[in-house]
Design a protein around this motif. Structure first.
Motif, PDB file in Angstrom:
ATOM      1  N   LEU A 284      -5.854  -4.200 -33.619  1.00 11.18           N
ATOM      2  CA  LEU A 284      -5.106  -5.446 -32.624  1.00 11.18           C
ATOM      3  C   LEU A 284      -6.096  -5.798 -31.332  1.00 11.18           C
ATOM      4  O   LEU A 284      -6.016  -6.745 -30.823  1.00 11.18           O
ATOM      5  CB  LEU A 284      -3.853  -4.497 -31.789  1.00 11.18           C
ATOM      6  CG  LEU A 284      -2.826  -4.393 -32.921  1.00 11.18           C
ATOM      7  CD1 LEU A 284      -1.517  -3.757 -32.256  1.00 11.18           C
ATOM      8  CD2 LEU A 284      -2.256  -5.446 -33.815  1.00 11.18           C
ATOM      9  N   GLY A 285      -7.041  -5.021 -31.205  1.00 10.62           N
ATOM     10  CA  GLY A 285      -8.193  -5.566 -30.418  1.00 10.62           C
ATOM     11  C   GLY A 285      -7.743  -5.322 -29.072  1.00 10.62           C
ATOM     12  O   GLY A 285      -8.201  -4.495 -28.120  1.00 10.62           O
ATOM     13  N   GLU A 286      -7.022  -6.135 -28.433  1.00  9.37           N
ATOM     14  CA  GLU A 286      -6.827  -6.380 -26.928  1.00  9.37           C
ATOM     15  C   GLU A 286      -5.662  -5.273 -26.491  1.00  9.37           C
ATOM     16  O   GLU A 286      -5.205  -5.081 -25.384  1.00  9.37           O
ATOM     17  CB  GLU A 286      -6.003  -7.655 -26.472  1.00  9.37           C
ATOM     18  CG  GLU A 286      -4.857  -8.149 -27.290  1.00  9.37           C
ATOM     19  CD  GLU A 286      -4.500  -9.511 -27.058  1.00  9.37           C
ATOM     20  OE1 GLU A 286      -4.407  -9.968 -25.847  1.00  9.37           O
ATOM     21  OE2 GLU A 286      -4.141 -10.181 -27.910  1.00  9.37           O
ATOM     22  N   ALA A 287      -5.192  -4.455 -27.461  1.00  7.47           N
ATOM     23  CA  ALA A 287      -4.011  -3.451 -27.202  1.00  7.47           C
ATOM     24  C   ALA A 287      -4.239  -2.548 -26.122  1.00  7.47           C
ATOM     25  O   ALA A 287      -5.360  -1.715 -26.110  1.00  7.47           O
ATOM     26  CB  ALA A 287      -3.462  -2.825 -28.448  1.00  7.47           C
ATOM     27  N   ALA A 288      -3.678  -2.193 -25.092  1.00  5.56           N
ATOM     28  CA  ALA A 288      -3.366  -1.187 -24.247  1.00  5.56           C
ATOM     29  C   ALA A 288      -3.030   0.049 -24.853  1.00  5.56           C
ATOM     30  O   ALA A 288      -1.618  -0.064 -25.320  1.00  5.56           O
ATOM     31  CB  ALA A 288      -2.645  -1.580 -22.973  1.00  5.56           C
ATOM     32  N   THR A 289      -3.541   1.267 -25.031  1.00  4.89           N
ATOM     33  CA  THR A 289      -3.014   2.384 -25.649  1.00  4.89           C
ATOM     34  C   THR A 289      -2.939   3.651 -24.486  1.00  4.89           C
ATOM     35  O   THR A 289      -4.029   3.848 -23.664  1.00  4.89           O
ATOM     36  CB  THR A 289      -3.815   2.712 -26.721  1.00  4.89           C
ATOM     37  OG1 THR A 289      -5.087   3.075 -26.467  1.00  4.89           O
ATOM     38  CG2 THR A 289      -3.918   1.678 -27.713  1.00  4.89           C
ATOM     39  N   VAL A 290      -2.038   4.613 -24.549  1.00  2.00           N
ATOM     40  CA  VAL A 290      -2.053   5.716 -24.004  1.00  2.00           C
ATOM     41  C   VAL A 290      -1.535   6.935 -24.716  1.00  2.00           C
ATOM     42  O   VAL A 290      -0.610   6.653 -25.460  1.00  2.00           O
ATOM     43  CB  VAL A 290      -0.814   5.407 -22.928  1.00  2.00           C
ATOM     44  CG1 VAL A 290      -0.858   7.100 -21.964  1.00  2.00           C
ATOM     45  CG2 VAL A 290      -1.267   4.217 -21.948  1.00  2.00           C
ATOM     46  N   VAL A 291      -2.326   8.024 -24.704  1.00  2.00           N
ATOM     47  CA  VAL A 291      -1.804   9.300 -25.500  1.00  2.00           C
ATOM     48  C   VAL A 291      -0.789   9.810 -24.545  1.00  2.00           C
ATOM     49  O   VAL A 291      -0.940  10.143 -23.422  1.00  2.00           O
ATOM     50  CB  VAL A 291      -2.986  10.222 -25.606  1.00  2.00           C
ATOM     51  CG1 VAL A 291      -2.706  11.599 -26.187  1.00  2.00           C
ATOM     52  CG2 VAL A 291      -4.069   9.589 -26.445  1.00  2.00           C
ATOM     53  N   ASP A 292       0.338  10.049 -25.303  1.00  2.00           N
ATOM     54  CA  ASP A 292       1.449  10.311 -24.613  1.00  2.00           C
ATOM     55  C   ASP A 292       2.560  10.995 -25.579  1.00  2.00           C
ATOM     56  O   ASP A 292       2.703  10.627 -26.758  1.00  2.00           O
ATOM     57  CB  ASP A 292       2.498   9.287 -24.074  1.00  2.00           C
ATOM     58  CG  ASP A 292       3.457   9.799 -23.044  1.00  2.00           C
ATOM     59  OD1 ASP A 292       3.036  10.524 -22.081  1.00  2.00           O
ATOM     60  OD2 ASP A 292       4.699   9.384 -22.858  1.00  2.00           O
TER      61      ASP A 292
ATOM     62  N   ILE B 112       6.549  11.590 -26.295  1.00  2.00           N
ATOM     63  CA  ILE B 112       7.743  11.342 -25.851  1.00  2.00           C
ATOM     64  C   ILE B 112       8.526  12.178 -25.468  1.00  2.00           C
ATOM     65  O   ILE B 112       9.540  11.833 -24.759  1.00  2.00           O
ATOM     66  CB  ILE B 112       8.347  10.249 -27.114  1.00  2.00           C
ATOM     67  CG1 ILE B 112       9.578   9.326 -26.468  1.00  2.00           C
ATOM     68  CG2 ILE B 112       8.668  11.028 -28.282  1.00  2.00           C
ATOM     69  CD1 ILE B 112      10.075   8.459 -27.695  1.00  2.00           C
ATOM     70  N   GLU B 113       8.548  13.608 -25.925  1.00  2.00           N
ATOM     71  CA  GLU B 113       9.409  14.550 -25.547  1.00  2.00           C
ATOM     72  C   GLU B 113       9.398  14.895 -24.209  1.00  2.00           C
ATOM     73  O   GLU B 113      10.005  15.400 -23.419  1.00  2.00           O
ATOM     74  CB  GLU B 113       9.348  15.534 -26.358  1.00  2.00           C
ATOM     75  CG  GLU B 113       9.760  15.455 -27.871  1.00  2.00           C
ATOM     76  CD  GLU B 113       9.748  16.923 -28.596  1.00  2.00           C
ATOM     77  OE1 GLU B 113       9.936  17.963 -27.973  1.00  2.00           O
ATOM     78  OE2 GLU B 113       9.395  16.843 -29.851  1.00  2.00           O
ATOM     79  N   ALA B 114       8.098  14.715 -23.499  1.00  2.00           N
ATOM     80  CA  ALA B 114       7.703  14.961 -22.239  1.00  2.00           C
ATOM     81  C   ALA B 114       6.806  13.875 -21.629  1.00  2.00           C
ATOM     82  O   ALA B 114       5.707  14.185 -21.297  1.00  2.00           O
ATOM     83  CB  ALA B 114       6.892  16.384 -22.181  1.00  2.00           C
ATOM     84  N   THR B 115       7.299  12.632 -21.550  1.00  2.00           N
ATOM     85  CA  THR B 115       6.522  11.538 -21.247  1.00  2.00           C
ATOM     86  C   THR B 115       5.929  11.521 -19.932  1.00  2.00           C
ATOM     87  O   THR B 115       6.643  12.062 -18.962  1.00  2.00           O
ATOM     88  CB  THR B 115       7.313  10.102 -21.410  1.00  2.00           C
ATOM     89  OG1 THR B 115       6.615   9.034 -21.203  1.00  2.00           O
ATOM     90  CG2 THR B 115       8.335   9.978 -20.541  1.00  2.00           C
ATOM     91  N   GLN B 116       4.581  10.930 -19.708  1.00  2.00           N
ATOM     92  CA  GLN B 116       4.240  11.225 -18.303  1.00  2.00           C
ATOM     93  C   GLN B 116       3.902   9.716 -17.727  1.00  2.00           C
ATOM     94  O   GLN B 116       3.461   9.472 -16.801  1.00  2.00           O
ATOM     95  CB  GLN B 116       2.493  11.745 -18.556  1.00  2.00           C
ATOM     96  CG  GLN B 116       2.405  12.968 -19.021  1.00  2.00           C
ATOM     97  CD  GLN B 116       3.313  13.866 -17.973  1.00  2.00           C
ATOM     98  OE1 GLN B 116       2.781  14.090 -16.934  1.00  2.00           O
ATOM     99  NE2 GLN B 116       4.148  14.653 -18.489  1.00  2.00           N
ATOM    100  N   LEU B 117       4.658   8.795 -18.533  1.00  2.00           N
ATOM    101  CA  LEU B 117       4.607   7.416 -18.230  1.00  2.00           C
ATOM    102  C   LEU B 117       5.922   7.183 -17.275  1.00  2.00           C
ATOM    103  O   LEU B 117       7.039   7.632 -17.503  1.00  2.00           O
ATOM    104  CB  LEU B 117       4.835   6.423 -19.280  1.00  2.00           C
ATOM    105  CG  LEU B 117       3.677   6.612 -20.258  1.00  2.00           C
ATOM    106  CD1 LEU B 117       3.754   5.321 -21.444  1.00  2.00           C
ATOM    107  CD2 LEU B 117       2.338   6.142 -19.654  1.00  2.00           C
ATOM    108  N   ALA B 118       5.749   6.239 -16.134  1.00  2.00           N
ATOM    109  CA  ALA B 118       6.610   5.842 -15.399  1.00  2.00           C
ATOM    110  C   ALA B 118       7.141   4.417 -15.564  1.00  2.00           C
ATOM    111  O   ALA B 118       6.174   3.750 -15.997  1.00  2.00           O
ATOM    112  CB  ALA B 118       6.469   6.091 -13.898  1.00  2.00           C
ATOM    113  N   GLY B 119       8.368   4.010 -15.360  1.00  2.00           N
ATOM    114  CA  GLY B 119       8.681   2.591 -15.437  1.00  2.00           C
ATOM    115  C   GLY B 119       8.176   1.700 -14.487  1.00  2.00           C
ATOM    116  O   GLY B 119       7.251   2.233 -13.614  1.00  2.00           O
ATOM    117  N   PRO B 120       8.617   0.527 -14.531  1.00  2.00           N
ATOM    118  CA  PRO B 120       9.740   0.207 -15.372  1.00  2.00           C
ATOM    119  C   PRO B 120       8.699  -0.497 -16.699  1.00  2.00           C
ATOM    120  O   PRO B 120       7.857  -1.257 -16.659  1.00  2.00           O
ATOM    121  CB  PRO B 120      10.274  -1.148 -14.786  1.00  2.00           C
ATOM    122  CG  PRO B 120       9.146  -1.612 -13.812  1.00  2.00           C
ATOM    123  CD  PRO B 120       8.244  -0.477 -13.275  1.00  2.00           C
TER     124      PRO B 120
END
Length: 212
Positions: free
Chosen positions: A88-96, A98-106
């Protein structure tokens, strides 16, 4: 069981995964379900795709159906995300996780495609609240009544994908249980889109909206 599945996904070769998913029609079906859901997303809104894998479904999405530049892709396996970036080239990716996500919203729109079968799915659902998602797409697998296992008995699967037959067995998520658990989190089931795939199975694209 989720720990076995978690470890297994770190051993899967991207080529084996993509060969299997395309061979049974799930990559194509999931792309169609994702495209329908994305059609209701505004052009400037952010979409979080959790457990995005290699991004294979985007091979089957029309250019105007997806906007990778407005998406964030996560996965447990960094090798899969590297393949996704190549694709996809321009994609923003994060190793995360889902059972213990480190990402905050929104993240107002969040999608998980054939992820819940491979995790502690009730725990994973809590991530939608942490992400402050108001629209959620979950794609789950529905089998014929006489097939209990996620991988069809007797079907040949490529190389490293055999781990899901031999030791780390995905667990199907019943739609009724998913709907009830999401309701407990304040999400209402808006619609269910079925997509038939190989071996008499269906992918169910479940649209949820936050009501509380």
């Amino acid at each position: 069981m989720s720990e076995l599945l978690r470890a297994a996904w770190l051993t899967i070769e991207p080529g084996d995964y993509e060969q299997h998913m395309a061979g049974i029609g799930q990559a194509q079906a999931n792309a169609g379900l994702m495209a329908a859901w994305l059609a209701a997303v505004g052009p400037s809104e952010i979409v979080l795709v959790a457990g995005a894998g290699t991004g294979q479904m985007f091979d089957y999405l029309a250019a105007d159906a997806a906007r990778p530049g407005r998406m964030v892709f996560t996965d447990l396996n960094p090798v899969f995300l590297a393949r996704l970036r190549e694709r996809l080239g321009e994609a923003a990716t994060v190793v995360d996780d889902i059972e213990a996500t480190q990402l905050a919203g929104p993240y107002p729109h969040a999608a998980v495609t054939l992820v819940l079968e491979h995790v502690n799915w009730r725990r994973a659902l809590g991530s939608f609240r942490q992400w402050e998602s108001r629209r959620v797409l979950t794609v789950i697998q529905e089998n014929p009544a006489d097939v209990a296992s996620a991988v069809t008995p007797g079907r040949t699967v490529p190389g490293t994908m055999n781990v899901f037959r031999e030791s780390a067995r995905p667990q199907l998520v019943p739609l009724a249980e998913l709907t009830a658990a999401m309701a407990d989190l304040g999400y209402q089931l808006e619609q269910v889109d079925p997509a038939p795939v190989s071996d008499g199975k269906r992918m169910l694209g479940c649209w949820f909206v936050r009501t509380s």
